[in-house]
Structure formats: C-alpha cells, structure tokens
Motif scaffolding. Structure first.
Motif, mmCIF file in Angstrom:
data_model
loop_
_atom_site.group_PDB
_atom_site.id
_atom_site.type_symbol
_atom_site.label_atom_id
_atom_site.label_comp_id
_atom_site.label_asym_id
_atom_site.label_seq_id
_atom_site.Cartn_x
_atom_site.Cartn_y
_atom_site.Cartn_z
ATOM 1 N N GLN A 86 39.419 40.739 39.811
ATOM 2 C CA GLN A 86 38.935 41.548 40.726
ATOM 3 C C GLN A 86 39.523 42.823 40.931
ATOM 4 O O GLN A 86 38.709 43.896 41.352
ATOM 5 C CB GLN A 86 38.935 40.610 42.091
ATOM 6 N N LYS A 87 40.801 42.825 40.751
ATOM 7 C CA LYS A 87 41.524 44.051 40.852
ATOM 8 C C LYS A 87 41.204 45.104 39.579
ATOM 9 O O LYS A 87 40.917 46.358 39.898
ATOM 10 C CB LYS A 87 43.031 44.065 40.481
ATOM 11 N N MET A 88 40.769 44.361 38.611
ATOM 12 C CA MET A 88 40.249 45.340 37.275
ATOM 13 C C MET A 88 38.834 45.976 38.004
ATOM 14 O O MET A 88 38.519 47.299 37.560
ATOM 15 C CB MET A 88 39.830 44.522 36.386
ATOM 16 N N ILE A 89 37.953 45.254 38.644
ATOM 17 C CA ILE A 89 36.666 45.586 39.105
ATOM 18 C C ILE A 89 36.980 46.845 40.421
ATOM 19 O O ILE A 89 36.480 47.861 40.338
ATOM 20 C CB ILE A 89 35.828 44.499 39.774
ATOM 21 N N ASP A 90 37.977 46.322 40.912
ATOM 22 C CA ASP A 90 38.175 47.387 42.259
ATOM 23 C C ASP A 90 38.508 48.788 41.945
ATOM 24 O O ASP A 90 38.450 49.784 42.559
ATOM 25 C CB ASP A 90 39.394 46.638 43.300
ATOM 26 N N LEU A 91 39.605 48.964 40.681
ATOM 27 C CA LEU A 91 40.050 50.096 40.045
ATOM 28 C C LEU A 91 39.063 50.627 39.363
ATOM 29 O O LEU A 91 39.421 52.016 38.820
ATOM 30 C CB LEU A 91 41.382 49.910 39.632
ATOM 31 N N GLY A 92 38.051 50.146 38.784
ATOM 32 C CA GLY A 92 36.893 50.856 37.941
ATOM 33 C C GLY A 92 37.131 50.762 36.690
ATOM 34 O O GLY A 92 36.704 51.370 35.841
ATOM 35 N N ILE A 93 38.207 49.775 36.052
ATOM 36 C CA ILE A 93 38.493 49.689 35.018
ATOM 37 C C ILE A 93 37.228 48.984 34.200
ATOM 38 O O ILE A 93 37.035 49.370 33.269
ATOM 39 C CB ILE A 93 39.640 48.755 34.623
ATOM 40 N N LEU A 94 36.660 48.066 34.840
ATOM 41 C CA LEU A 94 35.271 47.351 34.379
ATOM 42 C C LEU A 94 34.286 47.229 35.344
ATOM 43 O O LEU A 94 34.924 47.220 36.718
ATOM 44 C CB LEU A 94 35.491 45.879 33.575
ATOM 45 N N THR A 95 33.289 46.859 35.331
ATOM 46 C CA THR A 95 32.305 46.807 36.505
ATOM 47 C C THR A 95 31.962 45.216 36.698
ATOM 48 O O THR A 95 32.211 44.356 35.958
ATOM 49 C CB THR A 95 30.807 47.280 36.069
ATOM 50 N N PRO A 96 31.318 44.887 37.776
ATOM 51 C CA PRO A 96 31.188 43.455 38.013
ATOM 52 C C PRO A 96 30.254 42.708 37.053
ATOM 53 O O PRO A 96 30.218 41.514 36.929
ATOM 54 C CB PRO A 96 30.258 43.598 39.421
ATOM 55 N N LYS A 97 29.502 43.698 36.378
ATOM 56 C CA LYS A 97 28.571 43.074 35.008
ATOM 57 C C LYS A 97 29.502 42.402 33.871
ATOM 58 O O LYS A 97 29.180 41.662 33.367
ATOM 59 C CB LYS A 97 27.644 44.173 34.287
ATOM 60 N N SER A 98 30.835 42.779 34.204
ATOM 61 C CA SER A 98 31.720 42.321 33.068
ATOM 62 C C SER A 98 32.738 41.521 33.579
ATOM 63 O O SER A 98 33.760 41.228 33.124
ATOM 64 C CB SER A 98 32.503 43.610 32.509
ATOM 65 N N TYR A 99 32.135 40.614 34.615
ATOM 66 C CA TYR A 99 33.346 39.849 35.364
ATOM 67 C C TYR A 99 33.795 38.771 34.512
ATOM 68 O O TYR A 99 34.991 38.344 34.402
ATOM 69 C CB TYR A 99 32.478 39.307 36.577
ATOM 70 N N ASP A 100 33.063 38.165 33.388
ATOM 71 C CA ASP A 100 33.699 37.377 32.694
ATOM 72 C C ASP A 100 34.749 37.869 31.796
ATOM 73 O O ASP A 100 35.770 37.250 31.331
ATOM 74 C CB ASP A 100 32.624 36.513 31.574
ATOM 75 N N ASP A 101 34.579 39.118 31.285
ATOM 76 C CA ASP A 101 35.714 39.580 30.581
ATOM 77 C C ASP A 101 36.833 39.962 31.168
ATOM 78 O O ASP A 101 38.166 39.764 31.125
ATOM 79 C CB ASP A 101 35.298 41.036 30.060
#
Length: 158
Positions: A86-101
């Motif tokens: 979730q931190k990766m998404i919150d920081l904009g590293i990846l998007t929610p579409k890449s949640y499995d990654d």
C-alpha cells in the motif's frame, strides 16, 4: 557462504515456456538449473501460486511440473507485506492496477529476501520502482533489496 534469498515473481516461472522470446526463455531455463542444484534459497508467494493457477491448461500443469523440480519456500501475504504494498501505491511508485506486483515486492521485502528476480520491466525491474523500494526500505527499517532480471543474476555467476 550463505545462499542468496531469491524471490521469484510469476514472470520468471512463465518464461520457462515463453517460446516467443527465446533469449529470455533460455536464460530462465539456465537459471532454473541453478535452482535445481540448490545454489539459491528460492522464495515464492501465495500470489505467485495463484497467478500460476490462473494459467490455462496445458501451461498450468507444465509450469507446476517445473516448480516441482526445485525447492522453494512459500511466503504468505501478511498484513506487513500488504502495508509495504500500500505504501508503494500511496507514494506513487506503482498504481492500484499493479497491486499484485506490489504484493510480490512487499512479501520479498518483509521476509528479508536479498533480491527479487523478475522479467516485468514495466512495473518491477525499472529505475522508478527500484528507487522507490529503496526509499521505503530505508524509511521503514527493512534491509535493502536488489531487483534484477534473471539475466543479471546469471551474469553475476560468471
């Protein structure tokens, strides 16, 4: 000397049979031989197993046969791994579409793997993700993790 703890995402396993990219398939098969010989401690997550299970037959059965040739540890996706994802998404590293990654990366980080091996250059093996994960591991007190393609890991053996 301690073996490297190597986390494999699903792209590595699927490239064992990726005949449309013969160079990647050859490198993956060569790396698989090193896994069979026990040169690395191999880790997968429940996400990896779910993604392999979603493959159509006969590929699913063939990939499972390859997986049965090596020793590996299966990592659960814990709340701690989900927090890193979730931190990766919150920081904009990846998007929610890449949640499995994100879950693959989170599982590897919280379980102290030395490296993540992936053919996924779009979301995992790229400079934005590598720098972003380094920032998270430094801020959250996890050890740094390398993110590499199978080819780079093979070259380190040479």
């Amino acid at each position: 000397m301690r073996k490297l703890k190597v986390y494999l995402d699903t792209s590595v396993i699927s490239h064992l049979m990726q005949e449309d990219v013969p160079e990647k398939m050859a490198d993956t098969l060569q790396l698989w031989e090193l896994f069979r010989e026990g040169m690395y401690d191999v880790y997968l997550s429940t996400v990896t197993l779910e993604e392999v299970s979603a493959c159509p037959e006969p590929k699913r059965s063939q990939l499972r046969e390859y997986m049965a040739q090596i020793s590996y540890t299966t990592l659960d996706i814990t709340n701690e791994a989900l927090s890193v994802a979730q931190k990766m998404i919150d920081l904009g590293i990846l998007t929610p579409k890449s949640y499995d990654d994100c879950q693959h990366i989170g599982a590897a980080v919280v379980n102290d793997c030395d490296c993540i091996i992936s053919w996924n250059f779009k979301h995992i093996v790229n400079i934005k993700t590598i720098h972003g994960i380094r920032a998270i591991t430094n801020l959250e007190g996890y050890k740094n993790i390398d993110i590499l393609s199978p080819t780079v890991l093979l070259e380190s053996e040479g």
